[in-house]
Design a protein around this motif. Structure first.
Motif, mmCIF file in Angstrom:
data_model
loop_
_atom_site.group_PDB
_atom_site.id
_atom_site.type_symbol
_atom_site.label_atom_id
_atom_site.label_comp_id
_atom_site.label_asym_id
_atom_site.label_seq_id
_atom_site.Cartn_x
_atom_site.Cartn_y
_atom_site.Cartn_z
ATOM 1 N N ILE A 2 0.849 -1.199 0.000
ATOM 2 C CA ILE A 2 0.000 0.000 0.000
ATOM 3 C C ILE A 2 0.882 1.244 0.000
ATOM 4 C CG2 ILE A 2 -1.652 1.320 1.396
ATOM 5 C CD1 ILE A 2 -2.601 -1.322 2.546
ATOM 6 N N LYS A 3 0.478 2.215 -0.803
ATOM 7 C CA LYS A 3 1.181 3.507 -0.760
ATOM 8 C C LYS A 3 0.168 4.590 -0.426
ATOM 9 C CE LYS A 3 4.622 2.832 -4.325
ATOM 10 N NZ LYS A 3 4.627 3.072 -5.774
ATOM 11 N N LEU A 4 0.623 5.572 0.328
ATOM 12 C CA LEU A 4 -0.258 6.692 0.674
ATOM 13 C C LEU A 4 0.265 7.936 -0.024
ATOM 14 C CD1 LEU A 4 -2.530 7.844 2.595
ATOM 15 C CD2 LEU A 4 -0.677 8.336 4.201
ATOM 16 N N ASP A 5 -0.595 8.595 -0.761
ATOM 17 C CA ASP A 5 -0.180 9.805 -1.469
ATOM 18 C C ASP A 5 -0.962 10.988 -0.886
ATOM 19 O OD1 ASP A 5 0.377 11.842 -3.191
ATOM 20 O OD2 ASP A 5 -0.314 10.818 -5.007
ATOM 21 N N LEU A 6 -0.239 11.815 -0.140
ATOM 22 C CA LEU A 6 -0.894 12.993 0.470
ATOM 23 C C LEU A 6 -0.548 14.275 -0.296
ATOM 24 C CD1 LEU A 6 -0.338 12.275 4.296
ATOM 25 C CD2 LEU A 6 -2.430 11.948 2.987
ATOM 26 N N SER A 7 0.064 14.104 -1.477
ATOM 27 C CA SER A 7 0.567 15.296 -2.172
ATOM 28 C C SER A 7 -0.556 16.258 -2.573
ATOM 29 C CB SER A 7 1.396 14.902 -3.392
ATOM 30 O OG SER A 7 0.594 14.168 -4.293
ATOM 31 N N ARG A 8 -1.788 15.726 -2.700
ATOM 32 C CA ARG A 8 -2.897 16.633 -3.042
ATOM 33 C C ARG A 8 -3.884 16.789 -1.886
ATOM 34 N NH1 ARG A 8 -2.810 13.243 -8.331
ATOM 35 N NH2 ARG A 8 -2.193 11.906 -6.608
ATOM 36 N N ALA A 9 -3.379 16.498 -0.674
ATOM 37 C CA ALA A 9 -4.242 16.646 0.518
ATOM 38 C C ALA A 9 -3.881 17.939 1.241
ATOM 39 C CB ALA A 9 -4.041 15.452 1.438
ATOM 40 N N PHE A 10 -4.877 18.525 1.881
ATOM 41 C CA PHE A 10 -4.641 19.763 2.639
ATOM 42 C C PHE A 10 -3.915 19.453 3.954
ATOM 43 C CE2 PHE A 10 -8.801 21.933 0.922
ATOM 44 C CZ PHE A 10 -8.271 21.879 -0.357
ATOM 45 N N TYR A 11 -3.428 20.503 4.576
ATOM 46 C CA TYR A 11 -2.917 20.506 5.968
ATOM 47 C C TYR A 11 -1.639 19.698 6.215
ATOM 48 C CZ TYR A 11 -7.874 21.602 6.011
ATOM 49 O OH TYR A 11 -9.101 22.091 5.683
ATOM 50 N N GLN A 12 -0.945 19.318 5.136
ATOM 51 C CA GLN A 12 0.276 18.515 5.351
ATOM 52 C C GLN A 12 1.297 19.236 6.204
ATOM 53 O OE1 GLN A 12 2.039 16.511 1.818
ATOM 54 N NE2 GLN A 12 0.402 17.732 0.914
ATOM 55 N N GLU A 13 1.328 20.556 6.042
ATOM 56 C CA GLU A 13 2.344 21.350 6.766
ATOM 57 C C GLU A 13 2.113 21.292 8.278
ATOM 58 O OE1 GLU A 13 -0.094 22.432 4.905
ATOM 59 O OE2 GLU A 13 -1.203 23.827 6.177
ATOM 60 N N ASN A 361 -10.642 23.077 -5.671
ATOM 61 C CA ASN A 361 -10.170 23.277 -4.295
ATOM 62 C C ASN A 361 -10.681 22.198 -3.339
ATOM 63 O OD1 ASN A 361 -8.505 24.642 -2.565
ATOM 64 N ND2 ASN A 361 -10.164 25.932 -1.756
ATOM 65 N N ARG A 362 -10.665 20.962 -3.804
ATOM 66 C CA ARG A 362 -11.022 19.818 -2.956
ATOM 67 C C ARG A 362 -9.735 19.115 -2.542
ATOM 68 N NH1 ARG A 362 -16.046 21.634 -2.374
ATOM 69 N NH2 ARG A 362 -16.893 22.158 -4.381
ATOM 70 N N SER A 363 -9.726 18.640 -1.325
ATOM 71 C CA SER A 363 -8.555 17.936 -0.820
ATOM 72 C C SER A 363 -8.654 16.460 -1.178
ATOM 73 C CB SER A 363 -8.505 18.112 0.704
ATOM 74 O OG SER A 363 -7.402 17.430 1.230
ATOM 75 N N ASN A 364 -7.558 15.884 -1.620
ATOM 76 C CA ASN A 364 -7.556 14.494 -2.070
ATOM 77 C C ASN A 364 -6.465 13.660 -1.433
ATOM 78 O OD1 ASN A 364 -9.117 13.275 -4.537
ATOM 79 N ND2 ASN A 364 -9.153 15.514 -4.734
ATOM 80 N N ILE A 365 -6.887 12.598 -0.769
ATOM 81 C CA ILE A 365 -5.946 11.600 -0.265
ATOM 82 C C ILE A 365 -6.038 10.423 -1.225
ATOM 83 C CG2 ILE A 365 -5.490 9.972 1.625
ATOM 84 C CD1 ILE A 365 -6.803 11.958 3.551
ATOM 85 N N VAL A 366 -4.896 9.840 -1.595
ATOM 86 C CA VAL A 366 -4.945 8.667 -2.476
ATOM 87 C C VAL A 366 -4.231 7.498 -1.799
ATOM 88 C CG1 VAL A 366 -4.362 7.723 -4.746
ATOM 89 C CG2 VAL A 366 -5.018 10.127 -4.532
ATOM 90 N N ILE A 367 -4.926 6.360 -1.772
ATOM 91 C CA ILE A 367 -4.332 5.130 -1.231
ATOM 92 C C ILE A 367 -4.168 4.181 -2.406
ATOM 93 C CG2 ILE A 367 -4.750 3.134 0.270
ATOM 94 C CD1 ILE A 367 -6.320 5.165 2.084
ATOM 95 N N GLU A 368 -2.917 3.820 -2.679
ATOM 96 C CA GLU A 368 -2.658 2.979 -3.853
ATOM 97 C C GLU A 368 -2.364 1.549 -3.430
ATOM 98 O OE1 GLU A 368 -0.667 6.437 -6.657
ATOM 99 O OE2 GLU A 368 0.610 4.873 -5.796
#
Ligand code: PA5
Length: 418
Positions: A2-13, A361-368
């Motif tokens: 499983i990979k988690l891609d938070l590159s297009r998710a909000f609040y990472q900082e 302007n939607r936040s996206n988490i992707v689980i691959e």
């Protein structure tokens, strides 16, 4: 894997500032000291799963596969959703196996129950009744219907085809099973319904459906090691969810692009909804199957009330694929797609939708998921369960009780008795 891609998710900082809180929660989970700690048995359950039990499950499942046309899995909530999610995910939605799996005891719909009963008439069937408490009314009623059918078709051999999965002593099902001599499988005391897919609750129906349960168990074992480290993607996902929640993104859309993964979404809704939805807390878990639902909910996702974020489960490789055929005279102007695989179009749909929703302007988490097989599914279930525990602890709620569900059960029983 499983990979988690938070590159297009909000609040990472904001994530780094929670390092010490995640460390604390990690200890609460691994040392079993958090709220509801007597229900953390699923975290290391596979370590205690001995070969004898796995072999027994497999042998009995082989017998059902050999001698029956249908297995009826009776259960509701955590007592069937995980098994159904796994079976659909691996076998697809159209019968590809000699043994058909039918689900009952998950509804009181007179239409559904009558139709299933009509369908089961004269079938060579086995039944697996699953209820941790052994007192839930929907599966109990369903068992009343199915038991006589098994007895009618198998006569003195009926007990060979009735399997009860329940608590080792509590509830009504265990004494009934012991009294009648049915085979029983135990749901451990320290594993709650929605965390029980890795126990015989999931394993027996999966084995009956022809799934490779040893590979599934190995996937869970792999996950147990991977997610026993403090810095892992399951906690990052949990933290990302939490940050969305405290920033008023109160709805999580679980999104897939494969209808045979819809039951995984149903399982996720129960897992997160029941684990977090208490004390006025918790993300509202909702689900979408794209591209289907792009034609019903796509407008809302792009421009509607901004209360949600999206969690897309994406496959890197597909189980089956098929090339797009030509159309004479290119009547639909799509001949540029001839011989391209449908997976190619699906992948482009995923990339384009995420891009479009990011533009909105939607936040996206992707689980691959690199591949949809039993091993990866084992990891996926564990990934979400440990994320869910972490997520609920971030909200300071007990991930393992469901006092709200009990209220309706009690009210219904009181009224029925009047
Ligand atoms: O997660 C839970 O514990 C519940 O949703 C149960 O799975 C559901 O209520 C079914 O309960 P039981 O297995 O006791 O019949």
């Amino acid at each position: 894997m499983i990979k988690l891609d938070l590159s297009r998710a909000f609040y990472q900082e904001k994530m780094a500032s929670y390092d010490s809180r995640i460390k604390e929660i990690h200890e609460m989970i691994t040392k079993k000291t958090g709220l509801g700690n007597d229900f953390l048995g699923w975290t290391d359950y596979v370590n205690s799963l001995d070969d004898n039990l796995v072999n027994k499950i497999q042998t009995l499942a082989n017998k059902v596969r050999k001698e029956c046309d249908v297995l009826v899995v009776i259960g509701i909530g955590g007592s069937y959703l995980g098994a159904r999610a796994a079976i659909d995910a691996i076998n697809g939605l159209y019968k590809k196996d000699k043994l058909e799996i039918i689900y009952l005891g998950n509804t009181l719909s007179p239409y559904y129950v009558s139709q299933v009963m009509e369908y089961l008439k004269d079938k060579k069937l086995a039944v697996n009744v699953v209820s941790k408490s052994g007192t839930t009314i929907e599966p109990a009623i369903a068992f009343r219907f199915v038991k006589p059918l098994v007895e009618k078709v198998w006569k003195e051999r009926a007990n060979e085809f009735i399997f009860a999965t329940t608590d080792k002593q509590k509830g009504a099902l265990k004494p009934l099973a012991d009294n009648k001599g049915y085979t029983t499988f135990v749901i451990p005391d320290d594993v709650g319904g929605r965390y029980s897919v890795i126990t015989p609750v999931g394993l027996f129906p999966m084995a009956c459906a022809g799934l490779d349960i040893k590979s599934f168990i190995n996937g869970v074992k792999h996950a147990m090691v991977t997610y026993s480290k403090e810095n892992n993607i399951a906690y990052q996902y949990a933290l990302s969810r939490y940050l969305h929640f405290i920033n008023n993104k109160n709805v999580e859309f679980f999104i897939n692009y494969e209808p045979h993964l819809n039951m995984i979404n149903e399982w996720l809704k129960q897992l997160f909804g029941e684990s977090e939805g208490k004390q006025n807390q918790g993300l509202l878990p909702a689900s979408l199957c794209f591209t289907t639902d792009l034609h019903s909910m796509g407008q809302f996702c792009q421009e509607g009330h901004d209360v949600f974020f999206e969690t897309t489960i994406r496959l890197q490789n597909y189980q089956n694929d098929i090339a797009i055929p030509a159309m004479e005279n290119d009547a639909d102007n799509l001949n540029y797609l001839v011989n391209k695989k449908i997976s190619y179009v699906n992948d482009i749909a995923i990339d384009s939708t995420i891009k479009a929703h990011c533009l909105g302007n939607r936040s996206n988490i992707v689980i691959e998921l690199d591949k949809l097989d039993e091993y990866n599914l084992g990891e996926l279930f564990y990934f979400f369960m440990i994320s869910c525990a972490c997520s609920a602890y971030l909200l300071n709620v007990n991930p393992f009780n469901q006092p709200g569900v009990e209220v309706y059960k009690k009210e219904m029983k009181d009224l029925l008795k009047k």
